[in-house]
Enzyme design. Structure first.
Site, PDB file in Angstrom:
ATOM      1  N   LEU A 204      -2.519   0.129  -2.286  1.00  0.00           N
ATOM      2  CA  LEU A 204      -2.038  -0.835  -1.286  1.00  0.00           C
ATOM      3  C   LEU A 204      -0.767  -1.481  -1.794  1.00  0.00           C
ATOM      4  O   LEU A 204      -0.754  -2.003  -2.907  1.00  0.00           O
ATOM      5  CB  LEU A 204      -3.043  -1.985  -1.150  1.00  0.00           C
ATOM      6  CG  LEU A 204      -4.351  -1.771  -0.423  1.00  0.00           C
ATOM      7  CD1 LEU A 204      -5.214  -3.016  -0.590  1.00  0.00           C
ATOM      8  CD2 LEU A 204      -4.098  -1.511   1.061  1.00  0.00           C
ATOM      9  N   HIS A 205       0.280  -1.473  -1.004  1.00  0.00           N
ATOM     10  CA  HIS A 205       1.452  -2.231  -1.423  1.00  0.00           C
ATOM     11  C   HIS A 205       2.323  -2.669  -0.249  1.00  0.00           C
ATOM     12  O   HIS A 205       3.241  -3.456  -0.412  1.00  0.00           O
ATOM     13  CB  HIS A 205       2.324  -1.421  -2.385  1.00  0.00           C
ATOM     14  CG  HIS A 205       3.113  -0.351  -1.708  1.00  0.00           C
ATOM     15  ND1 HIS A 205       2.577   0.856  -1.388  1.00  0.00           N
ATOM     16  CD2 HIS A 205       4.382  -0.337  -1.246  1.00  0.00           C
ATOM     17  CE1 HIS A 205       3.485   1.584  -0.771  1.00  0.00           C
ATOM     18  NE2 HIS A 205       4.593   0.888  -0.669  1.00  0.00           N
TER      19      HIS A 205
END
Ligand code: UD1
Length: 365
Positions: A204-205
């Protein structure tokens, strides 16, 4: 012929590696490699240069993190003197990060030909910084190399002359195929205590997921449910880590006993992890393509993708960031409810060769 090659952030490194190697094999072309320093942590940058046999950059602009405007401006200011000094025939940029558009703009304003590798991808979501970078870079490029037919179609619809557009395949896949055997030797499964086909990889980013505490919390609600069934391994991006701490979500994550948070991984460990996973949950662009090549089911935690071929031919599904949709997506994977995956055309390990051949022929005309 002299080409300045640009790499700035983690997803650039696996794209630039096969291009450097192809140029090294080709007589009559020289390159000058610039690292903008957009990503600078050892684990986000240096490790990739080592593992992917990318030579030490000829210049590092060392721009680091800042706002989009400052980062883009810093890259432009650092890059211009390099072009003045090197006076190359062309500048080659990859992907859709701030380094891509910043260096592209500097090049075209100096009348230097611009080559964009991974052109034409569109999420049609202009709230994504990457979409702005993609549209603008394509609009000023002289050579647009596409990974999939949708990219070609998008560019034609935007009025870009067909002569500039080339469907060549995916340079990320050149790297995946080159390093797959080496990655098999990674001991990442043993060192994290997990078993083949019995875990999920989570990354996740994306600002739309990790910059909003409510949305990030919602994604972790879904992860909480899934990790009761299957271990979840989460190599964490620095920006996501910072946000988890500042939103006070770390306490919640400590209670998820089957969620394992680890440092960002190098290319070989991550490739091994993906190829052995039961499935992947991600908001990354490139990982969707890699999962397609590996035939591993992927849930993309977004409402759109700039890589529709990963849904049409691969095992990718868009589940957004809604708990029920994510859990439903997981159930489909658990019950084996998916079609057979196919490898997209030209994802064969020879894309960088095709790119360099096209450039060579054109420049020698
Ligand atoms: C960038 C790219 C994105 C790509 C992603 C992959 C843009 C607009 N975005 O997003 O397209 O998918 O990289 O990682 O170019 N940080 C570190 N160490 C680093 C790099 C970043 O700690 O080596 C932290 C910084 O504190 C910064 C945050 O991560 O605040 C964001 O980094 P940045 O490069 O601005 O964007 P990414 O979110 O990584």
């Amino acid at each position: 012929m002299k080409i300045v090659l640009v790499a700035g952030a983690r997803p650039n490194f696996m794209k630039i590696s096969p291009i450097v190697k192809e140029i090294e094999k080709t007589e009559g072309i020289e390159y000058f490699l610039v690292h903008t320093g957009q990503h600078y942590d050892k684990k986000m940058s240096e490790l990739f240069f080592k593992e992917l046999d990318i030579p030490v950059p000829n210049a590092n602009l060392g721009v680091g993190s800042s706002s989009h405007a400052c980062q883009t401006a810093d890259i432009m200011r650092g890059f211009e003197p390099i072009l003045i000094n090197q006076s190359p025939d062309a500048v080659l940029v990859v992907g859709d990060v701030n380094s891509t558009i910043a260096c592209g703009l500097v090049a075209v304003k100096m009348g230097i030909k611009l080559i964009h590798v991974e052109a034409g991808l569109r999420s049609f979501d202009r709230t994504m910084p990457e979409e702005i970078n993609r549209v603008l870079t394509d609009c000023i490029s002289d050579y647009l190399f596409c990974t999939e037919q949708s990219g070609v179609d998008n560019l034609i619809k935007e009025g870009i002359s067909e002569e500039k557009i080339f469907l060549v395949g995916n340079v990320m896949i050149d790297t995946l195929l080159e390093y797959k055997v080496k990655a098999e030797k990674s001991d990442i499964l043993e060192s994290t205590g997990i078993y083949k086909n019995n875990f999920c990889v989570l990354t996740l980013h994306r600002p739309s997921n990790v910059d909003n505490p409510l949305i990030l919390n919602r994604i972790f609600d879904a992860v909480e449910i899934i990790q009761k069934d299957v271990p979840v391994i989460f190599p964490i991006h620095p920006r996501t880590y910072q946000n988890i701490i500042s939103f006070g979500l770390d306490e919640k994550l400590k209670n998820l006993l089957n969620l394992k948070i680890i440092d960002p991984l190098g290319y070989l460990d991550f490739l091994k992890l993906m190829s052995c996973a039961k499935f992947i949950m991600t908001d990354s662009g490139g990982i969707q393509g890699e999962s397609t090549m590996l035939g591993v089911p992927c849930m993309t935690l977004r409402y759109n993708t700039e890589r529709p071929i990963t849904i049409d031919m691969g095992l990718n599904q868009l589940v957004g960031n809604n708990v029920n949709k994510i859990v439903d997506g997981y159930k489909k994977i658990k019950n084996g409810e998916f079609k057979n995956s196919k490898i997209p055309p030209l994802w064969d390990g020879l894309t960088s060769r095709r790119i360099i051949k096209i450039l060579e022929n054109d420049f020698n005309k």
